[in-house]
Write a protein that holds these residues in place. Structure first.
Motif, short mmCIF file in Angstrom:
data_model
loop_
_atom_site.label_atom_id
_atom_site.label_comp_id
_atom_site.label_asym_id
_atom_site.label_seq_id
_atom_site.Cartn_x
_atom_site.Cartn_y
_atom_site.Cartn_z
N LEU A 12 0.83 -1.21 0.00
CA LEU A 12 0.00 0.00 0.00
C LEU A 12 0.86 1.26 0.00
CD1 LEU A 12 -2.83 -0.94 2.55
CD2 LEU A 12 -3.07 -0.61 0.09
N THR A 13 1.90 1.25 0.81
CA THR A 13 2.80 2.40 0.84
C THR A 13 3.51 2.56 -0.50
OG1 THR A 13 3.18 1.95 3.19
CG2 THR A 13 4.67 3.51 2.13
N GLY A 14 3.92 1.45 -1.08
CA GLY A 14 4.58 1.50 -2.38
C GLY A 14 3.69 2.09 -3.45
N VAL A 15 2.44 1.66 -3.48
CA VAL A 15 1.49 2.20 -4.47
C VAL A 15 1.31 3.70 -4.27
CG1 VAL A 15 -0.92 2.19 -5.19
CG2 VAL A 15 0.28 0.02 -4.84
N GLY A 16 1.19 4.11 -3.01
CA GLY A 16 1.00 5.53 -2.73
C GLY A 16 2.20 6.37 -3.15
N LEU A 431 16.72 20.57 -9.48
CA LEU A 431 17.54 19.41 -9.17
C LEU A 431 17.07 18.75 -7.88
CD1 LEU A 431 21.09 20.73 -10.15
CD2 LEU A 431 19.58 19.21 -11.46
N ALA A 432 16.70 19.56 -6.89
CA ALA A 432 16.15 19.00 -5.65
C ALA A 432 14.82 18.29 -5.92
CB ALA A 432 15.95 20.11 -4.61
N GLN A 433 13.99 18.87 -6.78
CA GLN A 433 12.73 18.24 -7.15
C GLN A 433 12.98 16.90 -7.83
OE1 GLN A 433 9.77 18.82 -6.40
NE2 GLN A 433 8.28 18.55 -8.06
N ALA A 434 13.93 16.87 -8.72
CA ALA A 434 14.26 15.62 -9.41
C ALA A 434 14.74 14.56 -8.43
CB ALA A 434 15.32 15.87 -10.48
N MET A 435 15.56 14.97 -7.47
CA MET A 435 16.06 14.01 -6.47
C MET A 435 14.92 13.49 -5.61
SD MET A 435 19.17 14.45 -3.72
CE MET A 435 20.38 14.25 -5.02
N TRP A 436 14.01 14.36 -5.19
CA TRP A 436 12.89 13.95 -4.35
C TRP A 436 11.98 12.98 -5.11
CZ3 TRP A 436 11.18 12.92 0.11
CH2 TRP A 436 9.82 12.95 0.44
N ILE A 437 11.67 13.28 -6.36
CA ILE A 437 10.82 12.38 -7.15
C ILE A 437 11.52 11.04 -7.34
CG2 ILE A 437 9.75 12.01 -9.40
CD1 ILE A 437 9.26 15.02 -9.54
N THR A 438 12.83 11.06 -7.55
CA THR A 438 13.59 9.82 -7.69
C THR A 438 13.49 8.98 -6.43
OG1 THR A 438 15.14 10.86 -9.21
CG2 THR A 438 15.87 8.84 -8.14
N VAL A 439 13.61 9.61 -5.27
CA VAL A 439 13.47 8.90 -3.99
C VAL A 439 12.09 8.25 -3.90
CG1 VAL A 439 13.25 9.23 -1.49
CG2 VAL A 439 15.15 10.28 -2.72
N LEU A 440 11.04 9.00 -4.26
CA LEU A 440 9.68 8.46 -4.21
C LEU A 440 9.52 7.28 -5.17
CD1 LEU A 440 7.60 11.78 -4.08
CD2 LEU A 440 8.21 10.28 -2.17
N LEU A 441 10.08 7.40 -6.37
CA LEU A 441 9.98 6.32 -7.35
C LEU A 441 10.68 5.06 -6.86
CD1 LEU A 441 10.61 8.23 -10.72
CD2 LEU A 441 8.50 7.06 -10.05
N LEU A 442 11.91 5.20 -6.39
CA LEU A 442 12.67 4.03 -5.94
C LEU A 442 12.00 3.38 -4.73
CD1 LEU A 442 16.33 5.36 -6.27
CD2 LEU A 442 15.11 3.80 -7.80
N ALA A 443 11.52 4.21 -3.80
CA ALA A 443 10.84 3.66 -2.64
C ALA A 443 9.56 2.94 -3.05
CB ALA A 443 10.53 4.77 -1.63
N GLY A 444 8.80 3.56 -3.97
CA GLY A 444 7.55 2.95 -4.40
C GLY A 444 7.75 1.62 -5.09
N VAL A 445 8.65 1.58 -6.06
CA VAL A 445 8.91 0.33 -6.79
C VAL A 445 9.50 -0.71 -5.87
CG1 VAL A 445 10.21 -0.71 -8.69
CG2 VAL A 445 9.16 1.54 -8.99
N GLY A 446 10.46 -0.32 -5.04
CA GLY A 446 11.08 -1.27 -4.14
C GLY A 446 10.10 -1.89 -3.17
N LEU A 447 9.17 -1.09 -2.64
CA LEU A 447 8.18 -1.63 -1.70
C LEU A 447 7.22 -2.61 -2.36
CD1 LEU A 447 7.36 1.60 0.32
CD2 LEU A 447 8.29 -0.52 1.27
N LEU A 448 7.02 -2.48 -3.65
CA LEU A 448 6.15 -3.42 -4.36
C LEU A 448 6.81 -4.78 -4.55
CD1 LEU A 448 4.62 -1.12 -7.14
CD2 LEU A 448 3.59 -1.83 -4.97
N TRP A 497 15.78 -4.15 -4.21
CA TRP A 497 14.73 -4.91 -4.89
C TRP A 497 14.12 -4.15 -6.06
CZ3 TRP A 497 15.73 -5.42 0.30
CH2 TRP A 497 16.06 -6.72 0.73
N VAL A 498 14.68 -3.00 -6.39
CA VAL A 498 14.30 -2.32 -7.62
C VAL A 498 15.01 -3.04 -8.77
CG1 VAL A 498 14.42 -0.16 -8.92
CG2 VAL A 498 13.99 -0.12 -6.45
N PRO A 499 14.32 -3.34 -9.88
CA PRO A 499 15.00 -4.02 -10.99
C PRO A 499 16.22 -3.23 -11.46
CG PRO A 499 12.63 -3.99 -11.32
CD PRO A 499 12.90 -3.11 -10.14
N HIS A 500 17.40 -3.85 -11.38
CA HIS A 500 18.64 -3.19 -11.74
C HIS A 500 19.05 -3.52 -13.17
CE1 HIS A 500 18.82 -2.19 -7.58
NE2 HIS A 500 20.06 -1.74 -7.63
#
Length: 519
Positions: A12-16, A431-448, A497-500
């Motif tokens: 659920l957290t990953g999807v969010g 650049l900060a925005q890009a880094m923050w979105i990257t963190v959210l993407l990696l966390a989301g995919v990894g949690l799935l 656990w993010v596809p590398h």
């Protein structure tokens, strides 16, 4: 150990997180910083590729590196904060000025009594600011300079706690990466120049999570009990400084309940776990009364002059979280501070405030309907989580030109990078925005994809909690700032656990607990 409930909470957290990241990429909600979409997208692509391909040198896995990064982050915080000082306003200025009044030996003026009657949660900040004035007077500094130094210590402690959280699950490499990302998002933020509760609460939020994660891990019972108590104490201090960390207490309780049933444990061990959870909640409830009271007494304010019946109830804050307004620049604010709503409860009794709040909520429901209400809260969620500068320069009159003093040299460079009207601020913010979105993407995919781990569930539920809090009550992206290190730590935990792009390397470290080597 495994838990279907734990995995469900992670998914659920990953999807969010994945959802808000994708919205921030394809349909961002307007904020005070006019992010250029192509720059942000290119930055996200570059950072994602870097995260999937890059490997840190082995020498960075040495034991001295994490504390060195933590100390370095504190130094960066102090340098950026001192160079980026400006004439901030809103509550931070109000409390600072009232602290100066008390430090000079004068009582709170009537305005101060009215302010702290309305917002008693800022009395601990008054105590901190008074301490800053007292130290400044002895050291020949300004209170702002002293408190920026305190913020630097807070960031240093936070960075080491991030390392401790991530290294336990994913190893030293992801832990170091999480430290560096946190350093960039937090230590270089314009917020480090403002003496406010977000930074002061941050080490207790992150440190409390690190202590709770250690208490959840197998080990000697006596050690785990001590860690459990220290975690509760840290969360209580965070709660005394800022209301939002209350979600951590709920998250820890949920993580303990999930852990109690995540394996084939004997009945007595499960009973002991449930008893520990109950005892922890009782201890927090006691400390949640005692610690704020101590802070209020330390503030120097005459509490007998404060009126307890003028502070808004939770229902009013819920109503405040449903208001919507558009600024002169065309930026729509969802559930932020409303002067009109504050004025609307002046002179009302608590029951009348609740009636006002119910009427306001009923009006919003009648105005929006079911679909409109869902759309409002969806927009609010995307708006809160879609700003990598975390509402910097939004509060009060901070965005006006001229709030920063004239400067030359290195100070001028920091102002050009961190000042809203600085020449390089747009690129720096993107650049900060890009880094923050990257963190959210990696966390989301990894949690799935990640398997169940108690530590991951703890952070995942904390993220769900702060998302729910800022969704329902008054909030903006700044309310997430104290939790940014936990979101980054969560991304670091599940990064493996993010596809590398280099799968053989991923298979070699599939079980991060198998080795302490740098990964």
């Amino acid at each position: 150990m495994d838990s279907p409930v734990g995995r469900l909470l992670m998914r659920l957290t990953g999807v969010g997180l994945l959802g808000v990241a994708l919205v921030a990429l394809v349909a961002p909600r307007a904020v005070i910083t006019p992010y250029r979409w192509p720059v942000v997208v290119v930055g996200v692509v570059a950072l994602v590729l870097l995260a999937l391909v890059a490997r840190l040198p082995r020498w960075l896995g040495r034991g001295w590196v994490p504390p060195a990064v933590a100390v370095g982050g504190g130094v960066v915080t102090a340098a950026v904060g001192l160079a980026g000082q400006y004439a901030y306003g809103w509550d931070a200025r109000v409390v600072m000025d009232l602290a100066r009044t008390l430090d000079s030996g004068l009582p709170l003026p009537p305005f101060g009594v009215d302010y702290f009657s309305l917002y008693p949660n800022n009395l601990p900040l008054l105590a901190v600011d008074q301490w800053g004035h007292a130290v400044a007077r002895q050291a020949g500094l300004t209170a702002d300079e002293v408190l920026i130094g305190l913020s630097a210590v807070c960031v240093a402690v936070t960075l080491y706690a991030v390392h401790d959280l991530v290294a336990r699950v994913a190893g030293r490499g992801p832990a170091l990466s999480a430290q560096l990302v946190t350093l960039v998002l937090v230590a270089t933020s314009p917020w480090v120049a403002v003496p406010y509760t977000d930074l002061y609460a941050m080490p207790f939020v992150t440190g409390g999570a690190a202590l709770a994660a250690r208490a959840l891990a197998p080990g000697r019972r006596e050690v785990r009990v001590v860690l459990w108590c220290l975690s509760i104490l840290a969360m209580t201090v965070a709660y005394a400084l800022k209301t939002t960390p209350v979600v951590m207490v709920i998250a820890v309780a949920v993580a303990v309940l999930v852990a109690v049933f995540d394996g084939h444990q004997h009945l007595e061990r499960r009973a002991a776990g449930l008893a520990a959870c109950a005892a922890g909640l009782v201890l927090f409830s006691a400390l949640a009364v005692a610690v704020p009271s101590l802070a209020q007494n330390a503030s120097g304010a005459d509490n007998s002059r404060l009126r307890a019946d003028v502070s808004p109830s939770p229902l009013w804050w819920l109503a405040n979280g449903s208001n919507e307004k558009t600024s002169e620049t065309g930026v729509t604010n969802y559930g932020t501070y409303s002067r009109e709503m504050v004025d609307g409860i002046q002179g009302l009794s608590p029951d009348e405030m609740d009636s006002y709040a119910r009427a306001f909520l009923a009006d919003r429901w009648a105005e929006r309907g079911p679909l409109g209400t869902l759309a409002f809260y969806g927009n609010k969620l995307a708006w809160n989580w879609g700003d990598g500068m975390f509402s910097a320069w939004v509060e009060g009159a901070d965005s006006l030109p001229g709030v920063m003093p004239p400067a030359t040299g290195a100070v001028a460079t920091v102002q050009e990078l961190n000042g809203l009207h600085g020449r390089w601020y747009p690129l720096r913010a993107e650049l900060a925005q890009a880094m923050w979105i990257t963190v959210l993407l990696l966390a989301g995919v990894g949690l799935l994809r990640a398997p169940y781990r108690r530590e991951i569930v703890l952070l995942a539920v904390t993220v769900l909690g702060i998302a729910a809090f800022t969704l329902l009550f008054q909030g903006r992206a700044r309310y997430l700032f104290a939790f940014v290190p936990l979101v980054v730590a969560l991304a670091g935990m599940v990064h493996l656990w993010v596809p590398h792009l280099r799968r053989p390397r991923l298979r070699a470290v599939r079980d991060p607990r198998a080795s302490g080597r740098l990964r």
